[in-house]
Design an enzyme around this catalytic site. Sequence first.
Site, PDB file in Angstrom:
ATOM      1  N   ARG A 174     -12.205 -29.067  -0.258  1.00 58.15           N
ATOM      2  CA  ARG A 174     -11.918 -28.914  -1.682  1.00 58.15           C
ATOM      3  C   ARG A 174     -10.423 -28.810  -1.951  1.00 58.15           C
ATOM      4  O   ARG A 174     -10.002 -28.702  -3.088  1.00 58.15           O
ATOM      5  CB  ARG A 174     -12.619 -27.671  -2.224  1.00 58.15           C
ATOM      6  CG  ARG A 174     -14.133 -27.771  -2.220  1.00 58.15           C
ATOM      7  CD  ARG A 174     -14.771 -26.459  -2.622  1.00 58.15           C
ATOM      8  NE  ARG A 174     -14.297 -25.970  -3.894  1.00 58.15           N
ATOM      9  CZ  ARG A 174     -14.783 -26.317  -5.076  1.00 58.15           C
ATOM     10  NH1 ARG A 174     -15.756 -27.188  -5.142  1.00 58.15           N
ATOM     11  NH2 ARG A 174     -14.302 -25.801  -6.181  1.00 58.15           N
ATOM     12  N   ARG A 178      -1.452 -34.108  -1.236  1.00 50.28           N
ATOM     13  CA  ARG A 178      -1.005 -35.324  -1.914  1.00 50.28           C
ATOM     14  C   ARG A 178       0.427 -35.637  -1.534  1.00 50.28           C
ATOM     15  O   ARG A 178       1.266 -34.741  -1.462  1.00 50.28           O
ATOM     16  CB  ARG A 178      -1.109 -35.147  -3.429  1.00 50.28           C
ATOM     17  CG  ARG A 178      -2.525 -34.912  -3.911  1.00 50.28           C
ATOM     18  CD  ARG A 178      -2.571 -34.807  -5.405  1.00 50.28           C
ATOM     19  NE  ARG A 178      -3.936 -34.487  -5.846  1.00 50.28           N
ATOM     20  CZ  ARG A 178      -4.207 -33.726  -6.883  1.00 50.28           C
ATOM     21  NH1 ARG A 178      -3.222 -33.218  -7.603  1.00 50.28           N
ATOM     22  NH2 ARG A 178      -5.464 -33.475  -7.223  1.00 50.28           N
ATOM     23  N   ARG A 250     -19.858 -13.263  -2.579  1.00 49.59           N
ATOM     24  CA  ARG A 250     -18.598 -12.630  -2.929  1.00 49.59           C
ATOM     25  C   ARG A 250     -18.620 -12.360  -4.428  1.00 49.59           C
ATOM     26  O   ARG A 250     -19.140 -13.169  -5.213  1.00 49.59           O
ATOM     27  CB  ARG A 250     -17.410 -13.529  -2.590  1.00 49.59           C
ATOM     28  CG  ARG A 250     -17.298 -13.892  -1.133  1.00 49.59           C
ATOM     29  CD  ARG A 250     -16.983 -12.716  -0.244  1.00 49.59           C
ATOM     30  NE  ARG A 250     -15.612 -12.237  -0.444  1.00 49.59           N
ATOM     31  CZ  ARG A 250     -15.112 -11.175   0.177  1.00 49.59           C
ATOM     32  NH1 ARG A 250     -15.875 -10.450   0.987  1.00 49.59           N
ATOM     33  NH2 ARG A 250     -13.854 -10.815  -0.019  1.00 49.59           N
ATOM     34  N   ARG A 280      -5.118 -13.828  -7.243  1.00 47.36           N
ATOM     35  CA  ARG A 280      -4.399 -14.595  -8.252  1.00 47.36           C
ATOM     36  C   ARG A 280      -4.298 -13.782  -9.539  1.00 47.36           C
ATOM     37  O   ARG A 280      -5.019 -12.788  -9.726  1.00 47.36           O
ATOM     38  CB  ARG A 280      -5.081 -15.923  -8.535  1.00 47.36           C
ATOM     39  CG  ARG A 280      -6.502 -15.816  -9.091  1.00 47.36           C
ATOM     40  CD  ARG A 280      -7.106 -17.202  -9.272  1.00 47.36           C
ATOM     41  NE  ARG A 280      -8.468 -17.143  -9.803  1.00 47.36           N
ATOM     42  CZ  ARG A 280      -9.210 -18.210 -10.106  1.00 47.36           C
ATOM     43  NH1 ARG A 280      -8.710 -19.433  -9.923  1.00 47.36           N
ATOM     44  NH2 ARG A 280     -10.425 -18.077 -10.589  1.00 47.36           N
ATOM     45  N   GLU A 301      -7.038 -10.686 -10.112  1.00 48.97           N
ATOM     46  CA  GLU A 301      -8.363 -10.986  -9.583  1.00 48.97           C
ATOM     47  C   GLU A 301      -8.456 -10.552  -8.121  1.00 48.97           C
ATOM     48  O   GLU A 301      -7.607 -10.905  -7.307  1.00 48.97           O
ATOM     49  CB  GLU A 301      -8.621 -12.488  -9.713  1.00 48.97           C
ATOM     50  CG  GLU A 301     -10.040 -12.918  -9.494  1.00 48.97           C
ATOM     51  CD  GLU A 301     -10.226 -14.383  -9.888  1.00 48.97           C
ATOM     52  OE1 GLU A 301     -10.641 -15.167  -9.015  1.00 48.97           O
ATOM     53  OE2 GLU A 301      -9.929 -14.737 -11.067  1.00 48.97           O
ATOM     54  N   TYR A 349     -22.827 -23.253  -4.428  1.00 48.74           N
ATOM     55  CA  TYR A 349     -21.689 -23.291  -5.333  1.00 48.74           C
ATOM     56  C   TYR A 349     -21.773 -24.585  -6.134  1.00 48.74           C
ATOM     57  O   TYR A 349     -21.825 -25.677  -5.564  1.00 48.74           O
ATOM     58  CB  TYR A 349     -20.361 -23.238  -4.562  1.00 48.74           C
ATOM     59  CG  TYR A 349     -19.172 -23.271  -5.487  1.00 48.74           C
ATOM     60  CD1 TYR A 349     -18.667 -22.083  -6.023  1.00 48.74           C
ATOM     61  CD2 TYR A 349     -18.585 -24.477  -5.865  1.00 48.74           C
ATOM     62  CE1 TYR A 349     -17.587 -22.105  -6.902  1.00 48.74           C
ATOM     63  CE2 TYR A 349     -17.513 -24.497  -6.746  1.00 48.74           C
ATOM     64  CZ  TYR A 349     -17.027 -23.305  -7.256  1.00 48.74           C
ATOM     65  OH  TYR A 349     -15.973 -23.332  -8.130  1.00 48.74           O
ATOM     66  N   ASP A 351     -20.105 -26.723  -9.546  1.00 49.00           N
ATOM     67  CA  ASP A 351     -19.215 -26.869 -10.684  1.00 49.00           C
ATOM     68  C   ASP A 351     -20.039 -27.053 -11.952  1.00 49.00           C
ATOM     69  O   ASP A 351     -21.233 -27.404 -11.898  1.00 49.00           O
ATOM     70  CB  ASP A 351     -18.278 -28.063 -10.479  1.00 49.00           C
ATOM     71  CG  ASP A 351     -17.172 -27.762  -9.465  1.00 49.00           C
ATOM     72  OD1 ASP A 351     -16.752 -26.597  -9.392  1.00 49.00           O
ATOM     73  OD2 ASP A 351     -16.745 -28.696  -8.758  1.00 49.00           O
TER      74      ASP A 351
END
Length: 384
Positions: A174, A178, A250, A280, A301, A349, A351
Amino acid sequence: MTSEKLLLVGAGLSGAVIGRTLAEAGYRVTVIDTRSHVGGNCHTERDPASGVMVHVYGPHIFHTDDAGVWDYVNHFARFLPYKNQVKTTTGGAVYSLPINLHTINQFFGRTLRPDEAAAFIEELADTGIETPESFEQQALRFVGRDLYEAFLKGYTMKQWGCAPSELPASILKRLPVRFTYDDNYFFHRFQGMPEDGYTAMIARILDHPGLRVLLDTPFEPGMAQDFSHVFYAGPLDGWFGYDAGRLGYRTLDFERFCARGDWQGCAVMNYGDVSVPWTRITEHKYFAPWERHEATVCYREYSRAAEPGDIPYYPVRLVAEKALLGEYAARAAAAERVTFVGRLGTYRYLDMDVTIREAMETAAAFLASRTAGKAMPAFVHAPL
C-alpha cells in the site's frame, strides 16, 4: 411491494447502500445502529465553535477507479476535488509522502533525475532478499535500510504494536515509491470529499419511504426472528457472542485540541520517530480546502490493541487471528437467514469505494437469490 421485512445491522456505508437498494426494490427495510448517528466511522460533524467539519473517527478520503461507485456517491452528495498530500516529520525534518523524488533528493542531499534516483535506490536495496516474507524484508528490498528506518519502521511499530519483522510483506504494497515529484498519496482517477460531509451523504442514501432507521439500538439476537433476512455489518465474532475468543483489532485514541489560525499547514502530518508516541496529527479544516476558518481543530492519533468496548478499526489478520477467523467463518457459513457484510462482518480492511461496491453486489445477489428461489449465502465476499 413485497411483504418481506429485512434487517440491516449497522448504519454505515454497507447498511445504507444495501438498505437503499432493497428498499427501492420494494422490500420493507429496517436499519439499526448502536450509535446515535448514521455513518459509522465515516461520521462527520461541524465543530460548533470553529465551524470546521470534523472527521470524528479519523480522516476518510474518497478515492477510486470505480466509475460506477463514483457516480453512485455523486448522486447523493456533491464531491469537491481533494488531493491527499501527506507530510512526515522524522529525524528533525519534514518530508513528503509517499516516498517520491523530492523525498529522496531532500533526504540524501542530492539532485537526482528520475532515472538516476531509480538506479540509486536499487543500489541501496537489499537485492539478496529474493522473496520478502515480512514487512521489514519487503521494505529493505524496495528502498534499503536508510529510508526504511526513517520513514517506515517507527511509524509501523506504533501503528501495529509489533516489530515490522512480524508483519506480512503484503502490508507494504500500500506504500508506493515514486521517481517523480508527484506527492498525491493516491493514484486513483476519482478523488474528492463530499461538500457537506459523509454523514449528510449517508443520511441521504438512507432517506427512502421504504426504509426505517433506528439509532441508539444495539442488535440483540432475538431481533432476527422478526425478519426474513438479516444483513449484519457488526463484528463477525460478535454474532457468536465472542464465545471462541475475540478477533484482534487495532483501535485508535484521539487527543483533540483546538487553536487559533493554522497548526501545521497540512491535513496529515505523520511522525516516524518511535520517541514520538502518536502516529500522526490531522488538521481537519484542511480536509475541506474550499472553506476558510479562523480557528482549527486537530487530532493527535494513537494506535493500540483493541480491548472489549473499544471501537475496532484495523483487523490484525496475523496467523492466530486467521485461524480463529476460519473457525468463525465456518460457523457463519452454516447460519441461516443472515449475510455478513462490510469491514467488521468479513474481518477485512476495506476502503470506502470497495465497501460500496461490495454492498451493491450483495444487494444484487440477494435479489437474484429471491428470483431464483435459492438461499442467500452467509458471505457474498468471503473473509478468507
